[in-house]
Design a protein around this motif. Structure first.
Motif, short mmCIF file in Angstrom:
data_model
loop_
_atom_site.label_atom_id
_atom_site.label_comp_id
_atom_site.label_asym_id
_atom_site.label_seq_id
_atom_site.Cartn_x
_atom_site.Cartn_y
_atom_site.Cartn_z
N LYS A 237 0.83 -1.19 -0.07
CA LYS A 237 0.05 -0.10 -0.01
C LYS A 237 0.83 1.34 -0.16
N PRO A 238 1.19 1.80 -1.08
CA PRO A 238 1.87 3.12 -1.29
C PRO A 238 1.19 4.31 -0.82
N GLY A 239 1.17 4.57 0.49
CA GLY A 239 0.56 5.70 1.09
C GLY A 239 -0.89 5.96 0.66
N GLY A 240 -1.44 6.93 0.74
CA GLY A 240 -2.96 7.21 0.53
C GLY A 240 -3.69 7.44 1.77
N SER A 241 -5.23 7.13 1.39
CA SER A 241 -5.72 7.38 2.79
C SER A 241 -5.84 5.89 3.49
N SER A 242 -6.21 6.15 4.84
CA SER A 242 -5.97 4.89 5.60
C SER A 242 -7.30 3.91 5.40
N LEU A 243 -7.08 2.65 6.01
CA LEU A 243 -8.16 1.76 5.42
C LEU A 243 -8.39 1.10 6.97
N THR A 244 -9.79 0.85 7.22
CA THR A 244 -10.06 0.23 8.43
C THR A 244 -9.72 -1.29 8.51
N GLY A 245 -9.77 -2.01 9.60
CA GLY A 245 -9.51 -3.59 9.61
C GLY A 245 -10.72 -4.12 8.83
N GLU A 246 -11.77 -3.57 9.04
CA GLU A 246 -12.91 -4.41 8.38
C GLU A 246 -12.91 -4.28 6.83
N LYS A 247 -12.19 -2.98 6.35
CA LYS A 247 -12.24 -2.90 4.90
C LYS A 247 -10.96 -3.81 4.29
N LEU A 248 -9.84 -3.84 5.12
CA LEU A 248 -8.81 -4.64 4.97
C LEU A 248 -9.09 -6.38 4.73
N GLN A 249 -9.92 -6.72 5.81
CA GLN A 249 -10.38 -7.86 5.79
C GLN A 249 -11.48 -8.45 4.57
N GLU A 250 -12.11 -7.24 4.21
CA GLU A 250 -12.82 -7.54 2.94
C GLU A 250 -11.88 -7.82 1.77
N CYS A 251 -10.85 -7.05 1.60
CA CYS A 251 -9.92 -7.09 0.45
C CYS A 251 -9.25 -8.71 0.67
N ILE A 252 -8.91 -8.87 1.54
CA ILE A 252 -8.23 -10.36 1.99
C ILE A 252 -9.27 -11.39 1.31
N ASN A 253 -10.52 -11.17 1.97
CA ASN A 253 -11.43 -12.25 1.23
C ASN A 253 -11.66 -12.42 0.04
N ARG A 254 -11.59 -11.27 -0.77
CA ARG A 254 -11.94 -11.00 -2.29
C ARG A 254 -10.56 -11.62 -2.68
N ALA A 255 -9.65 -11.45 -2.40
CA ALA A 255 -8.15 -11.94 -2.85
C ALA A 255 -8.08 -13.32 -2.81
N THR A 256 -8.67 -13.95 -1.71
CA THR A 256 -8.53 -15.38 -1.44
C THR A 256 -9.40 -16.15 -2.87
N VAL A 257 -10.68 -15.60 -3.18
CA VAL A 257 -11.52 -15.80 -4.21
C VAL A 257 -10.61 -15.65 -5.48
N ARG A 258 -10.12 -14.67 -5.81
CA ARG A 258 -9.57 -14.38 -6.85
C ARG A 258 -8.06 -15.22 -7.00
N GLN A 259 -7.73 -15.71 -6.05
CA GLN A 259 -6.53 -16.70 -6.07
C GLN A 259 -7.06 -18.05 -6.67
N ARG A 260 -8.02 -18.32 -6.28
CA ARG A 260 -8.57 -19.70 -6.94
C ARG A 260 -9.08 -19.71 -8.13
N GLU A 261 -9.75 -18.48 -8.71
CA GLU A 261 -10.02 -18.32 -10.02
C GLU A 261 -8.72 -18.41 -10.95
N ILE A 262 -7.52 -17.62 -10.58
CA ILE A 262 -6.65 -17.62 -11.62
C ILE A 262 -5.71 -18.83 -11.38
N HIS A 263 -5.99 -19.43 -10.24
CA HIS A 263 -4.84 -20.70 -10.19
C HIS A 263 -5.71 -21.80 -11.18
N LYS A 264 -6.92 -21.75 -11.20
CA LYS A 264 -7.67 -22.73 -11.94
C LYS A 264 -7.58 -22.31 -13.31
N LEU A 265 -7.64 -21.05 -13.59
CA LEU A 265 -7.33 -20.63 -15.21
C LEU A 265 -5.93 -21.00 -15.54
N ILE A 266 -5.08 -20.73 -14.96
CA ILE A 266 -3.51 -21.05 -15.35
C ILE A 266 -3.62 -22.66 -15.53
#
Length: 277
Positions: A237-266
């Motif tokens: 995270k290169p600077g910019g506005s801060s992020l709540t723990g809740e929002k960060l968790q939301e990002c991590i959850n979305r990232a784990t779903v994306r990981q599976r999609e890309i792994h499957k695609l490859i």
């Protein structure tokens, strides 16, 4: 009218969409652009992949060369990533030495390679203290429309999975290495890291897979890298506005779903190439 509004007030134009929980290109806030992948497109490389995320296009070529291991790590080879953002991919980049964004991207990829242990560098050692492989991983952007980090990581991972190294034997009499280009073997991929990038609008609205226009209007950017075991490999995270723990968790959850999609695609693309051969 809409085109004029978009040019005169790009931020207001985007806000008018975000209020309705959608984006100018019709996507939902947490929706990725179509991602396509080709592997083995560079015949002169030891491994290669071409990735498109929307219009953003990255080609990665991997070249393996023999070298001496470093004194500090005599039992390891090494991986050297390089991201190139040439003027041909966007008018925002100028000719000359790599700019700040290209350097930051190369450093980010190097950190991900290390933190995710995508490949164990011990696997690249041929003769301890004497001989190892160096993998030069060159990623070039052919078309820039935002979110270059995600595309680079997909291209890198797919190219590594496509890489075939020549068999090597050490000649006992001359002690010099001999390559057998006919006999090749793949790399052992330990982990499958996938990056998911977000932009934050007005310090609170999260969108995934930003276009270059969305990047330029955002108040912050964030990239989350996870692997198939849902392990968090990297957070950028290169600077910019801060992020709540809740929002960060939301990002991590979305990232784990994306990981599976890309792994499957490859895996799907690699399987289809194998069955076509």
């Amino acid at each position: 009218m809409a085109a004029g509004f978009k040019t005169a007030e790009p931020l207001e134009y985007h806000r008018s969409f975000l209020k309705e929980n959608c984006r100018p290109d019709g996507r939902e806030l947490s929706e990725f652009r179509t991602t396509t992948l080709n592997i083995g497109s560079i015949s002169t490389a030891d491994g290669s992949a071409l990735v498109k995320v929307g219009n953003t296009t990255i080609i990665c070529g991997i070249k393996a060369e023999l070298a001496n291991p470093t004194v500090e790590a005599p039992g390891k080879g090494y991986i050297v990533p390089n991201v190139d953002l040439p003027p041909l991919c966007s008018s925002r980049f100028r000719p000359g030495p790599p700019g700040e964004q290209a350097q930051a991207a190369s450093q980010f990829i190097a950190d991900v390679i290390e933190s995710s242990e995508v490949i164990q560098t011990e696997d690249l050692c041929i003769d301890r203290g004497k001989l190892c492989w160096v993998l030069y991983c060159d990623m070039m952007c052919l078309d820039y429309d935002g979110n270059v980090l995600d595309a680079c990581i997909v291209a890198l991972l797919a190219a590594l999975k496509n890489t075939q190294l020549p068999e090597i034997t050490i000649n006992k009499e001359t002690c010099s290495p001999e390559l057998n280009l006919e006999k090749r073997h793949g790399l052992h991929i330990h982990k499958h890291p996938v990056a998911t990038s977000f932009c934050i609008f007005d310090d609170s609205i999260l969108i995934v897979d930003p276009t270059s226009e969305e990047e330029s209007l955002a108040t912050a950017e964030l990239t989350v890298v996870t692997d198939e075991e849902d392990r968090l490999c990297s957070l950028h995270k290169p600077g910019g506005s801060s992020l709540t723990g809740e929002k960060l968790q939301e990002c991590i959850n979305r990232a784990t779903v994306r990981q599976r999609e890309i792994h499957k695609l490859i895996d799907k693309v690699i399987y289809s190439v194998k069955t076509a051969q």
